[in-house]
Design a protein around this motif. Structure first.
Motif, PDB file in Angstrom:
ATOM      1  N   GLU A 154       0.832  -1.207   0.000  1.00  0.00           N
ATOM      2  CA  GLU A 154       0.000   0.000   0.000  1.00  0.00           C
ATOM      3  C   GLU A 154       0.867   1.257   0.000  1.00  0.00           C
ATOM      4  N   ALA A 155       1.913   1.280   0.837  1.00  0.00           N
ATOM      5  CA  ALA A 155       2.774   2.459   0.937  1.00  0.00           C
ATOM      6  C   ALA A 155       3.520   2.727  -0.362  1.00  0.00           C
ATOM      7  N   LEU A 156       3.865   1.655  -1.075  1.00  0.00           N
ATOM      8  CA  LEU A 156       4.662   1.797  -2.294  1.00  0.00           C
ATOM      9  C   LEU A 156       3.811   1.747  -3.560  1.00  0.00           C
ATOM     10  N   ASN A 157       2.497   1.652  -3.370  1.00  0.00           N
ATOM     11  CA  ASN A 157       1.561   1.657  -4.500  1.00  0.00           C
ATOM     12  C   ASN A 157       1.858   0.527  -5.480  1.00  0.00           C
ATOM     13  N   ALA A 158       2.021  -0.675  -4.914  1.00  0.00           N
ATOM     14  CA  ALA A 158       2.300  -1.853  -5.735  1.00  0.00           C
ATOM     15  C   ALA A 158       1.098  -2.784  -5.701  1.00  0.00           C
ATOM     16  N   LYS A 159       0.758  -3.345  -6.840  1.00  0.00           N
ATOM     17  CA  LYS A 159      -0.388  -4.242  -6.930  1.00  0.00           C
ATOM     18  C   LYS A 159       0.103  -5.686  -6.783  1.00  0.00           C
ATOM     19  N   VAL A 160      -0.118  -6.250  -5.600  1.00  0.00           N
ATOM     20  CA  VAL A 160       0.255  -7.639  -5.313  1.00  0.00           C
ATOM     21  C   VAL A 160      -0.908  -8.286  -4.565  1.00  0.00           C
ATOM     22  N   THR A 161      -1.258  -9.509  -4.942  1.00  0.00           N
ATOM     23  CA  THR A 161      -2.315 -10.251  -4.262  1.00  0.00           C
ATOM     24  C   THR A 161      -1.676 -11.181  -3.229  1.00  0.00           C
ATOM     25  N   PHE A 162      -1.959 -10.933  -1.960  1.00  0.00           N
ATOM     26  CA  PHE A 162      -1.368 -11.711  -0.874  1.00  0.00           C
ATOM     27  C   PHE A 162      -2.370 -12.713  -0.317  1.00  0.00           C
ATOM     28  N   SER A 163      -1.864 -13.878   0.108  1.00  0.00           N
ATOM     29  CA  SER A 163      -2.728 -14.853   0.772  1.00  0.00           C
ATOM     30  C   SER A 163      -1.915 -15.751   1.698  1.00  0.00           C
ATOM     31  N   THR A 164      -2.616 -16.378   2.630  1.00  0.00           N
ATOM     32  CA  THR A 164      -1.974 -17.275   3.588  1.00  0.00           C
ATOM     33  C   THR A 164      -1.828 -18.664   2.981  1.00  0.00           C
ATOM     34  N   CYS A 165      -0.648 -19.280   3.186  1.00  0.00           N
ATOM     35  CA  CYS A 165      -0.429 -20.617   2.652  1.00  0.00           C
ATOM     36  C   CYS A 165       0.725 -21.288   3.389  1.00  0.00           C
ATOM     37  N   ASN A 166       0.525 -22.508   3.822  1.00  0.00           N
ATOM     38  CA  ASN A 166       1.607 -23.352   4.328  1.00  0.00           C
ATOM     39  C   ASN A 166       2.055 -24.213   3.158  1.00  0.00           C
ATOM     40  N   ILE A 167       3.163 -23.855   2.536  1.00  0.00           N
ATOM     41  CA  ILE A 167       3.563 -24.498   1.284  1.00  0.00           C
ATOM     42  C   ILE A 167       3.904 -25.973   1.476  1.00  0.00           C
ATOM     43  N   LEU A 168       4.171 -26.399   2.703  1.00  0.00           N
ATOM     44  CA  LEU A 168       4.479 -27.809   2.943  1.00  0.00           C
ATOM     45  C   LEU A 168       3.228 -28.687   2.900  1.00  0.00           C
ATOM     46  N   THR A 169       2.065 -28.072   3.086  1.00  0.00           N
ATOM     47  CA  THR A 169       0.820 -28.855   3.115  1.00  0.00           C
ATOM     48  C   THR A 169      -0.241 -28.357   2.140  1.00  0.00           C
ATOM     49  N   GLN A 170      -0.010 -27.190   1.538  1.00  0.00           N
ATOM     50  CA  GLN A 170      -1.019 -26.604   0.648  1.00  0.00           C
ATOM     51  C   GLN A 170      -0.381 -26.204  -0.679  1.00  0.00           C
ATOM     52  N   THR A 171      -1.232 -26.101  -1.705  1.00  0.00           N
ATOM     53  CA  THR A 171      -0.785 -25.645  -3.023  1.00  0.00           C
ATOM     54  C   THR A 171      -1.541 -24.372  -3.392  1.00  0.00           C
ATOM     55  N   PRO A 172      -0.840 -23.271  -3.653  1.00  0.00           N
ATOM     56  CA  PRO A 172      -1.535 -22.027  -4.027  1.00  0.00           C
ATOM     57  C   PRO A 172      -2.349 -22.207  -5.312  1.00  0.00           C
ATOM     58  N   GLU A 173      -3.496 -21.543  -5.375  1.00  0.00           N
ATOM     59  CA  GLU A 173      -4.368 -21.642  -6.550  1.00  0.00           C
ATOM     60  C   GLU A 173      -4.118 -20.441  -7.460  1.00  0.00           C
ATOM     61  N   VAL A 174      -2.985 -20.477  -8.147  1.00  0.00           N
ATOM     62  CA  VAL A 174      -2.594 -19.319  -8.967  1.00  0.00           C
ATOM     63  C   VAL A 174      -2.097 -19.729 -10.355  1.00  0.00           C
ATOM     64  N   THR A 175      -2.410 -20.925 -10.777  1.00  0.00           N
ATOM     65  CA  THR A 175      -1.923 -21.376 -12.087  1.00  0.00           C
ATOM     66  C   THR A 175      -2.621 -20.612 -13.211  1.00  0.00           C
ATOM     67  N   PRO A 176      -2.004 -20.531 -14.396  1.00  0.00           N
ATOM     68  CA  PRO A 176      -0.640 -20.962 -14.701  1.00  0.00           C
ATOM     69  C   PRO A 176       0.346 -19.806 -14.498  1.00  0.00           C
ATOM     70  N   LEU A 177       1.525 -20.126 -14.011  1.00  0.00           N
ATOM     71  CA  LEU A 177       2.530 -19.103 -13.704  1.00  0.00           C
ATOM     72  C   LEU A 177       3.647 -19.080 -14.741  1.00  0.00           C
ATOM     73  N   ASP A 178       4.193 -17.880 -14.937  1.00  0.00           N
ATOM     74  CA  ASP A 178       5.410 -17.742 -15.744  1.00  0.00           C
ATOM     75  C   ASP A 178       6.657 -17.820 -14.871  1.00  0.00           C
ATOM     76  N   ILE A 179       6.551 -17.331 -13.627  1.00  0.00           N
ATOM     77  CA  ILE A 179       7.703 -17.280 -12.724  1.00  0.00           C
ATOM     78  C   ILE A 179       7.269 -17.681 -11.319  1.00  0.00           C
ATOM     79  N   LEU A 180       8.030 -18.568 -10.719  1.00  0.00           N
ATOM     80  CA  LEU A 180       7.863 -18.938  -9.317  1.00  0.00           C
ATOM     81  C   LEU A 180       9.177 -18.619  -8.615  1.00  0.00           C
TER      82      LEU A 180
END
Length: 277
Positions: A154-180
């Motif tokens: 917000e302070a830097l005026n950047a558009k990023v979608t944030f969410s909670t995720c434990n990557i060891l047990t969950q898979t983010p629902e953001v496919t398809p990606l160009d960069i991880l």
């Protein structure tokens, strides 16, 4: 009354956990934060009696080893200041090199990017602001860290979608990606003895340490999930422990990534691994 440089040298001498030059930089940073003074300015006199009480309180915190970034509540990264808290790691130079590499290697417009273990959000926010109209996502297991990351976006005026995720047990629902991209926890518990007190005592262990039995656990899970999340030809970027470059590269090769490479940072240490799905 005393000269400005003499004041810096005197206060720096009380910060025994730092090398002399670093101690002087930290003291200068503290004085600039409270008084607006810069070392480059010519200031002959320093009237200590006029200093605000909070400055002295913050200097006492410095003596305990608390990092200057936590005392000030912010730290620099890729030309911008980012809020930090006890729930986030302090942004570091090696991570700037990772961000710079991604920007340099991916000039295309509209790329979809995910950062795993975002902390302050310094990686995705910098990519959102520096790349050509990307769509940027970021996840973290820590709600407290995500609050800091959202505040930074917000302070830097950047558009990023944030969410909670434990990557060891969950898979983010953001496919398809160009960069991880990820700078995950990668320090085995056994290396604590080699670390500076100001890191051990103040930075969040959740973001730093992994078990001695499986130090590559985050790389394995993220690389595996990257096979699902990335488009064919999409890229995976890791910041890595300098001791595990070969192992991370072997892991990526075994999972079928191509063009796998391990890169050295400006200090000659293997700190980045990258490959293509």
């Amino acid at each position: 009354m005393s000269t400005f440089q003499a004041l810096i040298s005197s206060w720096a001498s009380e910060l025994s956990i730092y090398e002399k030059q670093e101690a002087e930089s930290v003291v200068s940073w503290l004085l600039e934060h409270h008084l607006g003074w810069r070392r480059t300015q010519i200031l002959d006199e320093a009237d200590v009696s006029s200093f605000p009480q909070q400055l002295f309180g913050d200097f006492e915190r410095l003596k305990t080893g608390e990092p200057i970034q936590y005392i000030m509540g912010k730290g620099p990264f890729y030309g911008r200041d980012f809020f930090v808290s006890a729930a986030t790691l302090i942004p570091r130079n090696e991570t700037e090199e990772l961000v710079h590499l991604i920007i340099k290697e991916n000039p295309e417009a509209g790329l979809r990017i995910l950062d795993i273990g975002t902390g302050t959000g310094c990686i995705p926010i910098s990519l959102a602001l520096e790349m050509n109209n990307p769509e940027v996502f970021a996840v973290d297991i820590s709600e407290e860290a995500l609050e800091v990351a959202k505040k930074n976006a917000e302070a830097l005026n950047a558009k990023v979608t944030f969410s909670t995720c434990n990557i060891l047990t969950q898979t983010p629902e953001v496919t398809p990606l160009d960069i991880l991209v990820s700078n995950p926890p990668y320090i085995p518990e056994q290396e604590k003895a080699e670390m500076h007190k100001n890191v051990l005592d103040f930075e969040p262990g959740l973001a730093l340490f992994v078990s001695n039995d499986d130090p590559l656990i985050f790389y394995k899970e993220i690389a595996k999930k990257g096979k699902q999340l990335l488009k064919l030809g999409g890229k995976l970027y890791f910041e890595i422990n300098e001791k595990y470059g070969i192992q991370v590269a072997e892991l990526m090769n075994e999972l079928g990534y191509t063009e796998v490479k391990v890169l050295r940072d400006l200090n000659g240490k293997e700190r980045i691994a990258a490959g293509r799905r």
